[in-house]
Each structure stands twice: as C-alpha cells, then as structure tokens.
Design a protein around this motif. Structure first.
Motif, mmCIF file in Angstrom:
data_model
loop_
_atom_site.group_PDB
_atom_site.id
_atom_site.type_symbol
_atom_site.label_atom_id
_atom_site.label_comp_id
_atom_site.label_asym_id
_atom_site.label_seq_id
_atom_site.Cartn_x
_atom_site.Cartn_y
_atom_site.Cartn_z
ATOM 1 N N GLY A 4 0.802 -1.223 0.000
ATOM 2 C CA GLY A 4 0.000 0.000 0.000
ATOM 3 C C GLY A 4 0.830 1.265 0.000
ATOM 4 O O GLY A 4 0.361 2.324 -0.451
ATOM 5 N N LYS A 5 2.079 1.184 0.463
ATOM 6 C CA LYS A 5 2.948 2.359 0.470
ATOM 7 C C LYS A 5 3.247 2.838 -0.943
ATOM 8 O O LYS A 5 3.536 4.016 -1.155
ATOM 9 C CB LYS A 5 4.254 2.039 1.203
ATOM 10 N N GLU A 6 3.166 1.925 -1.912
ATOM 11 C CA GLU A 6 3.411 2.308 -3.302
ATOM 12 C C GLU A 6 2.259 3.115 -3.882
ATOM 13 O O GLU A 6 2.385 3.694 -4.967
ATOM 14 C CB GLU A 6 3.627 1.048 -4.145
ATOM 15 N N LYS A 7 1.144 3.139 -3.156
ATOM 16 C CA LYS A 7 -0.045 3.847 -3.628
ATOM 17 C C LYS A 7 -0.285 5.167 -2.893
ATOM 18 O O LYS A 7 -1.239 5.879 -3.194
ATOM 19 C CB LYS A 7 -1.287 2.966 -3.434
ATOM 20 N N LEU A 8 0.564 5.471 -1.904
ATOM 21 C CA LEU A 8 0.341 6.651 -1.062
ATOM 22 C C LEU A 8 1.424 7.702 -1.267
ATOM 23 O O LEU A 8 2.619 7.404 -1.178
ATOM 24 C CB LEU A 8 0.317 6.240 0.410
ATOM 25 N N ILE A 9 0.986 8.924 -1.533
ATOM 26 C CA ILE A 9 1.876 10.083 -1.605
ATOM 27 C C ILE A 9 1.453 11.058 -0.510
ATOM 28 O O ILE A 9 0.271 11.409 -0.414
ATOM 29 C CB ILE A 9 1.788 10.795 -2.973
ATOM 30 N N VAL A 10 2.400 11.495 0.298
ATOM 31 C CA VAL A 10 2.090 12.475 1.343
ATOM 32 C C VAL A 10 2.521 13.864 0.879
ATOM 33 O O VAL A 10 3.673 14.057 0.455
ATOM 34 C CB VAL A 10 2.777 12.116 2.677
ATOM 35 N N ALA A 11 1.596 14.807 0.968
ATOM 36 C CA ALA A 11 1.853 16.174 0.536
ATOM 37 C C ALA A 11 2.509 16.983 1.651
ATOM 38 O O ALA A 11 1.965 17.105 2.746
ATOM 39 C CB ALA A 11 0.544 16.833 0.120
ATOM 40 N N ILE A 12 3.679 17.537 1.355
ATOM 41 C CA ILE A 12 4.374 18.392 2.319
ATOM 42 C C ILE A 12 3.963 19.837 2.041
ATOM 43 O O ILE A 12 4.654 20.571 1.328
ATOM 44 C CB ILE A 12 5.898 18.237 2.202
ATOM 45 N N ASP A 13 2.836 20.236 2.574
ATOM 46 C CA ASP A 13 2.300 21.567 2.303
ATOM 47 C C ASP A 13 2.562 22.490 3.488
ATOM 48 O O ASP A 13 1.662 22.804 4.276
ATOM 49 C CB ASP A 13 0.804 21.472 1.993
ATOM 50 N N THR A 14 3.810 22.916 3.597
ATOM 51 C CA THR A 14 4.207 23.869 4.631
ATOM 52 C C THR A 14 5.257 24.798 4.058
ATOM 53 O O THR A 14 6.048 24.392 3.198
ATOM 54 C CB THR A 14 4.763 23.164 5.881
ATOM 55 N N ASP A 15 5.256 26.052 4.522
ATOM 56 C CA ASP A 15 6.268 26.999 4.045
ATOM 57 C C ASP A 15 7.478 27.047 4.986
ATOM 58 O O ASP A 15 8.331 27.923 4.869
ATOM 59 C CB ASP A 15 5.672 28.396 3.875
ATOM 60 N N ASP A 16 7.556 26.102 5.911
ATOM 61 C CA ASP A 16 8.637 26.053 6.892
ATOM 62 C C ASP A 16 9.522 24.827 6.606
ATOM 63 O O ASP A 16 9.072 23.689 6.750
ATOM 64 C CB ASP A 16 8.046 25.970 8.303
ATOM 65 N N TYR A 17 10.762 25.072 6.221
ATOM 66 C CA TYR A 17 11.658 23.979 5.851
ATOM 67 C C TYR A 17 11.919 23.033 7.014
ATOM 68 O O TYR A 17 11.919 21.806 6.843
ATOM 69 C CB TYR A 17 12.988 24.541 5.326
ATOM 70 N N GLU A 18 12.122 23.570 8.197
ATOM 71 C CA GLU A 18 12.388 22.722 9.356
ATOM 72 C C GLU A 18 11.192 21.827 9.671
ATOM 73 O O GLU A 18 11.358 20.654 10.037
ATOM 74 C CB GLU A 18 12.756 23.581 10.570
ATOM 75 N N LYS A 19 9.985 22.366 9.542
ATOM 76 C CA LYS A 19 8.787 21.546 9.755
ATOM 77 C C LYS A 19 8.721 20.431 8.725
ATOM 78 O O LYS A 19 8.324 19.309 9.030
ATOM 79 C CB LYS A 19 7.526 22.418 9.675
#
Length: 239
Positions: A4-19
């Motif tokens: 299932g990991k091959e089917k999941l993309i997590v969106a990194i929607d933050t303007d903070d690089y450290e976060k």
C-alpha cells in the motif's frame, strides 16, 4: 500482494523547511513518496527536494507548469535534472503538452536516467461545477476532466491528476496503464477543509486510482506515522 505504500503520496504543504524536515523524519518508515508543491518549493528554495533525495525517497514535484509551450518545455527539462519521480503540468494546448512529453524522453536519455512520469492536471479538486460556470465553462467537472484526460493521453503524457470521483470514467476512456493521481483524499473521519470533491482512500482505489495524494489528514495528525499506516492498511484491504 501490492504494498500500500506504493499507492500513497504524502503532501508536504508547509512553508517552513524545518517543519518539512521533521515531518519527513517522522514518516521515514511509513511513507516512500512525498509531494513537494509550490508553497514548500518556493519557501525552501528547493532544499526539501534535496533532503528527500538524501533520504532515498521518491519525489512528486507538483509545480503545475502552465505557460507558453517553450517555457513549459524548458521548465520540464530543468525539473528532469532534479531527479524527481513524478511532475505535473496543466492540461493545456496540444503542442505544449507534446513538447513537454518529448523533452522528458530526450533529456532523460541524455542524462542516462529513468524518465519521470509527467501527468496533466485536469480540474483542481477545489473546484465545483458552479466554480466552472463562474469562469465561463459550460461543462461540469467530470466531463471536463475526462475531455482533458483524453487530450493528455493523445499528447503523450503518462497520466493525469484528477478527482477520484471521475477516475473510473478516465480509466475507462484512457486505459488502466494511464496513470491517475488522485488528491482530495480524506478518511471518513477527517475534515474536508477547502476540498469540494473528496473521496475516501478505499473508494479511490476501488474506483481505479493509481496513487493517492494525502496531506492534512496525515501531516496535521497528532502522530502522522499512525495516520499514514492506517491509510496504507485501508488501501491494502481493497487491493
């Protein structure tokens, strides 16, 4: 059994690089593919992409190029050198899309690397039928998405970004090998937020989605890895 990991993309929607770095680290064992969009790419000046590469993660560069053909072609050529797995352009004129598809093949061959997937954005999942009417479009979201998917395939793109609500029709029209990337995915218990055409992970997979893009239900969870693992299990339960 498909992972299932091959089917999941997590969106990194933050303007903070450290976060972004902390989020990637917290999901290192749970997620293999991450999306870097406009917000984070500009704020981090591309550093998040470099960090993901250092972690050996697959990168979905979601900058949605939309311009005159030569500019889009040049942008795709530059993105190829970033070593991304997937990138987006808007479904626009046929000539522009063809140039993007062709330069991707040429540049990848020149560099001796695997060609990244190029997918066209059909209709943003934040748009409703009424929103389309407001901008002078007399088609509904589903019909417009299907029409644009057909154009993308004809132009030589690898697939499209679309709502999971219309993905079954797009698979029917363009074939199972045509990649369908579906954002606007929300577990039943999650807040809808600014999305208007949302679908649960299991519904999206059953409808024929190739990969799912999930943001806030994972990134804003108290324990992101637990939320990601639950979605992976839900995906695997219907594969």
């Amino acid at each position: 059994m498909v992972n299932g990991k091959e089917k999941l993309i997590v969106a990194i929607d933050t303007d903070d690089y450290e976060k972004a770095v902390n989020l990637i680290d917290s999901l290192e064992d749970s997620v293999d593919i991450f999306k870097v969009g406009l917000e984070n790419y500009i704020a981090s000046r591309g550093k998040t992409v470099d960090y993901l590469k250092s972690k050996g993660k697959k990168i979905f560069l979601d900058l949605k190029f939309h311009d005159i053909p030569n500019t889009m072609k040049s942008a795709v050529k530059a993105a190829i050198r970033e070593g991304v797995w997937l990138m987006t352009i808007h479904v626009s004129d046929m000539e522009g899309m063809k140039q993007c598809a062709n330069i991707a093949k040429e540049e990848s061959e020149r560099l001796g690397i695997e060609k990244p997937l190029i997918v066209g954005v059909t209709v943003l999942t934040s748009l409703s039928d009424n929103d389309l009417k407001d901008i002078g479009c007399d088609m509904n979201t589903q019909d417009l998405a299907i029409k644009r998917a057909k154009l993308a395939k004809e132009a030589g793109l690898d697939g499209v970004v679309c709502s999971a609500r219309e993905v079954s029709k797009i698979v029917e029209a363009c074939g199972k090998d045509f990649v369908t990337v579906c954002p606007g995915i929300r577990p039943a218990s999650a807040e809808v937020g600014d999305q208007k055409r949302v679908v649960t992970p299991s519904e999206a997979i059953l409808n024929g989605a190739s990969v799912l893009v999930v943001g806030r239900p994972i990134t804003q969870a108290s324990v992101p890895s637990e939320s990601a693992n639950k979605i992976v299990k839900e995906i695997e339960s219907v594969l």
